[in-house]
Design a protein around this motif. Structure first.
Motif, PDB file in Angstrom:
ATOM      1  N   CYS A   1       0.858  -1.177   0.000  1.00  0.00           N
ATOM      2  CA  CYS A   1       0.000   0.000   0.000  1.00  0.00           C
ATOM      3  C   CYS A   1       0.897   1.230   0.000  1.00  0.00           C
ATOM      4  O   CYS A   1       2.081   1.153   0.300  1.00  0.00           O
ATOM      5  CB  CYS A   1      -0.953   0.006   1.191  1.00  0.00           C
ATOM      6  SG  CYS A   1      -0.164  -0.009   2.801  1.00  0.00           S
ATOM      7  N   THR A   2       0.327   2.347  -0.383  1.00  0.00           N
ATOM      8  CA  THR A   2       1.026   3.625  -0.331  1.00  0.00           C
ATOM      9  C   THR A   2       0.173   4.581   0.475  1.00  0.00           C
ATOM     10  O   THR A   2      -1.050   4.448   0.524  1.00  0.00           O
ATOM     11  CB  THR A   2       1.263   4.198  -1.742  1.00  0.00           C
ATOM     12  OG1 THR A   2      -0.003   4.380  -2.386  1.00  0.00           O
ATOM     13  CG2 THR A   2       2.133   3.276  -2.576  1.00  0.00           C
ATOM     14  N   GLY A   3       0.796   5.538   1.109  1.00  0.00           N
ATOM     15  CA  GLY A   3       0.046   6.477   1.934  1.00  0.00           C
ATOM     16  C   GLY A   3       0.598   7.879   1.845  1.00  0.00           C
ATOM     17  O   GLY A   3       1.793   8.079   1.624  1.00  0.00           O
ATOM     18  N   THR A   4      -0.292   8.841   2.002  1.00  0.00           N
ATOM     19  CA  THR A   4       0.083  10.246   2.041  1.00  0.00           C
ATOM     20  C   THR A   4      -0.594  10.872   3.241  1.00  0.00           C
ATOM     21  O   THR A   4      -1.812  10.741   3.404  1.00  0.00           O
ATOM     22  CB  THR A   4      -0.367  10.979   0.754  1.00  0.00           C
ATOM     23  OG1 THR A   4       0.188  10.300  -0.371  1.00  0.00           O
ATOM     24  CG2 THR A   4       0.091  12.428   0.765  1.00  0.00           C
ATOM     25  N   GLY A   5       0.186  11.533   4.071  1.00  0.00           N
ATOM     26  CA  GLY A   5      -0.366  12.144   5.264  1.00  0.00           C
ATOM     27  C   GLY A   5      -0.211  13.648   5.265  1.00  0.00           C
ATOM     28  O   GLY A   5       0.744  14.191   4.724  1.00  0.00           O
TER      29      GLY A   5
ATOM     30  N   ILE B   1      -4.542   6.080   2.573  1.00  0.00           N
ATOM     31  CA  ILE B   1      -3.762   4.916   2.176  1.00  0.00           C
ATOM     32  C   ILE B   1      -4.446   4.285   0.976  1.00  0.00           C
ATOM     33  O   ILE B   1      -5.661   4.088   0.972  1.00  0.00           O
ATOM     34  CB  ILE B   1      -3.650   3.897   3.335  1.00  0.00           C
ATOM     35  CG1 ILE B   1      -2.968   4.545   4.543  1.00  0.00           C
ATOM     36  CG2 ILE B   1      -2.873   2.666   2.906  1.00  0.00           C
ATOM     37  CD1 ILE B   1      -3.892   4.899   5.643  1.00  0.00           C
ATOM     38  N   HIS B   2      -3.662   3.963  -0.056  1.00  0.00           N
ATOM     39  CA  HIS B   2      -4.175   3.338  -1.280  1.00  0.00           C
ATOM     40  C   HIS B   2      -3.652   1.912  -1.386  1.00  0.00           C
ATOM     41  O   HIS B   2      -2.481   1.646  -1.110  1.00  0.00           O
ATOM     42  CB  HIS B   2      -3.725   4.130  -2.513  1.00  0.00           C
ATOM     43  CG  HIS B   2      -4.267   5.525  -2.532  1.00  0.00           C
ATOM     44  ND1 HIS B   2      -5.493   5.831  -3.073  1.00  0.00           N
ATOM     45  CD2 HIS B   2      -3.759   6.685  -2.058  1.00  0.00           C
ATOM     46  CE1 HIS B   2      -5.711   7.122  -2.938  1.00  0.00           C
ATOM     47  NE2 HIS B   2      -4.678   7.676  -2.316  1.00  0.00           N
ATOM     48  N   PHE B   3      -4.520   1.017  -1.823  1.00  0.00           N
ATOM     49  CA  PHE B   3      -4.186  -0.386  -2.037  1.00  0.00           C
ATOM     50  C   PHE B   3      -4.428  -0.678  -3.509  1.00  0.00           C
ATOM     51  O   PHE B   3      -5.577  -0.737  -3.946  1.00  0.00           O
ATOM     52  CB  PHE B   3      -5.075  -1.303  -1.196  1.00  0.00           C
ATOM     53  CG  PHE B   3      -5.042  -0.971   0.268  1.00  0.00           C
ATOM     54  CD1 PHE B   3      -4.135  -1.594   1.101  1.00  0.00           C
ATOM     55  CD2 PHE B   3      -5.912  -0.039   0.810  1.00  0.00           C
ATOM     56  CE1 PHE B   3      -4.101  -1.292   2.444  1.00  0.00           C
ATOM     57  CE2 PHE B   3      -5.883   0.261   2.156  1.00  0.00           C
ATOM     58  CZ  PHE B   3      -4.971  -0.365   2.981  1.00  0.00           C
TER      59      PHE B   3
ATOM     60  N   GLN C   1      -9.103   2.383  -1.050  1.00  0.00           N
ATOM     61  CA  GLN C   1      -8.372   3.316  -0.205  1.00  0.00           C
ATOM     62  C   GLN C   1      -9.051   3.370   1.155  1.00  0.00           C
ATOM     63  O   GLN C   1     -10.221   3.030   1.298  1.00  0.00           O
ATOM     64  CB  GLN C   1      -8.292   4.707  -0.815  1.00  0.00           C
ATOM     65  CG  GLN C   1      -9.559   5.522  -0.757  1.00  0.00           C
ATOM     66  CD  GLN C   1      -9.328   6.940  -1.279  1.00  0.00           C
ATOM     67  OE1 GLN C   1      -8.422   7.209  -2.037  1.00  0.00           O
ATOM     68  NE2 GLN C   1     -10.169   7.857  -0.851  1.00  0.00           N
ATOM     69  N   VAL C   2      -8.289   3.773   2.136  1.00  0.00           N
ATOM     70  CA  VAL C   2      -8.806   3.945   3.489  1.00  0.00           C
ATOM     71  C   VAL C   2      -8.131   5.192   4.068  1.00  0.00           C
ATOM     72  O   VAL C   2      -7.026   5.554   3.661  1.00  0.00           O
ATOM     73  CB  VAL C   2      -8.550   2.680   4.354  1.00  0.00           C
ATOM     74  CG1 VAL C   2      -7.088   2.461   4.616  1.00  0.00           C
ATOM     75  CG2 VAL C   2      -9.333   2.721   5.641  1.00  0.00           C
ATOM     76  N   ARG C   3      -8.826   5.822   4.960  1.00  0.00           N
ATOM     77  CA  ARG C   3      -8.279   7.018   5.609  1.00  0.00           C
ATOM     78  C   ARG C   3      -8.173   6.767   7.107  1.00  0.00           C
ATOM     79  O   ARG C   3      -8.948   6.004   7.664  1.00  0.00           O
ATOM     80  CB  ARG C   3      -9.178   8.219   5.354  1.00  0.00           C
ATOM     81  CG  ARG C   3      -9.212   8.596   3.900  1.00  0.00           C
ATOM     82  CD  ARG C   3     -10.245   9.682   3.637  1.00  0.00           C
ATOM     83  NE  ARG C   3     -10.352   9.858   2.212  1.00  0.00           N
ATOM     84  CZ  ARG C   3     -10.031  10.960   1.570  1.00  0.00           C
ATOM     85  NH1 ARG C   3      -9.616  12.006   2.241  1.00  0.00           N
ATOM     86  NH2 ARG C   3     -10.133  11.037   0.273  1.00  0.00           N
TER      87      ARG C   3
END
Length: 190
Positions: A38-42, A49-51, A56-58
């Motif tokens: 997964c990748t994530g941006t904060g 978070i993207h799968f 995606q989930v937040r």
């Protein structure tokens, strides 16, 4: 994906292969390996978070902790992952029990507990008063059966034990020292 004797469930694997998303390496003697990515941006305490390309989930924190309370806390998603993984594993185990366990639905109510002071203890260079890890998970999984089937408490215990032995999230948490105080119960009429 759940390996069974070195083979993956063919229907599910075929569907992933058609989509070009198998992500599975087969080996002859050692079974299969599955990788997760997964990748994530904060920004601030919130993260997206993207799968792959489809999900995606937040995550966020409550207002009192400096967040905007727009999504679950990361630890809440860990608990949700446990429930989701135990459910999926239970379906697999029930289908392969002899005779088959006639699983209907499982309603989970789990809670997790940790010391709340350790993650926010200051100063940063001082020893933490205790570990910030989850200390225990407790609650109930209420199991109903499909279509008027009957099962014994002994068979329910067998299902529960196999789920806890096979569930990757449960095993990861248990092996990290989280104490489990969960109870699986068979609902009346099932």
């Amino acid at each position: 994906l759940v390996p069974t004797g070195g083979h993956l469930r063919r229907g599910f694997l075929s569907a992933l292969e058609k989509q070009g998303r198998a992500g599975v390496v087969r080996t002859k003697a050692t079974g299969a390996k599955h990788t997760y990515e997964c990748t994530g941006t904060g920004q601030g305490p919130g993260t997206t978070i993207h799968f792959g390309h489809h999900h995606q989930v937040r995550t966020d924190l409550p207002l009192a902790m400096g967040g905007k309370d727009l999504a679950p806390q990361p630890v809440e998603l860990l608990l949700a992952s446990l429930i989701g993984c135990e459910q999926a594993t239970a379906v697999f185990v029930a289908r392969h029990m002899k005779p088959r366990f006639k699983l209907g639905q499982i309603k989970f109510k789990y809670e997790a507990e940790r010391d709340s002071t350790s993650p926010i203890s200051l100063p940063l260079d001082a020893p933490q008063p205790c570990s910030p890890k989850l200390e225990r998970i407790f609650g109930r999984a209420s199991v109903s059966l499909a279509g008027g089937a009957t099962e014994t408490v002994e068979r329910l215990r067998e299902l529960e034990s196999e789920v806890h032995r096979r569930c990757p999230v449960h095993r990861t948490l248990a092996d990290a020292g989280v104490k489990f105080e969960t109870e699986w119960v068979l609902l009346a009429g099932g």
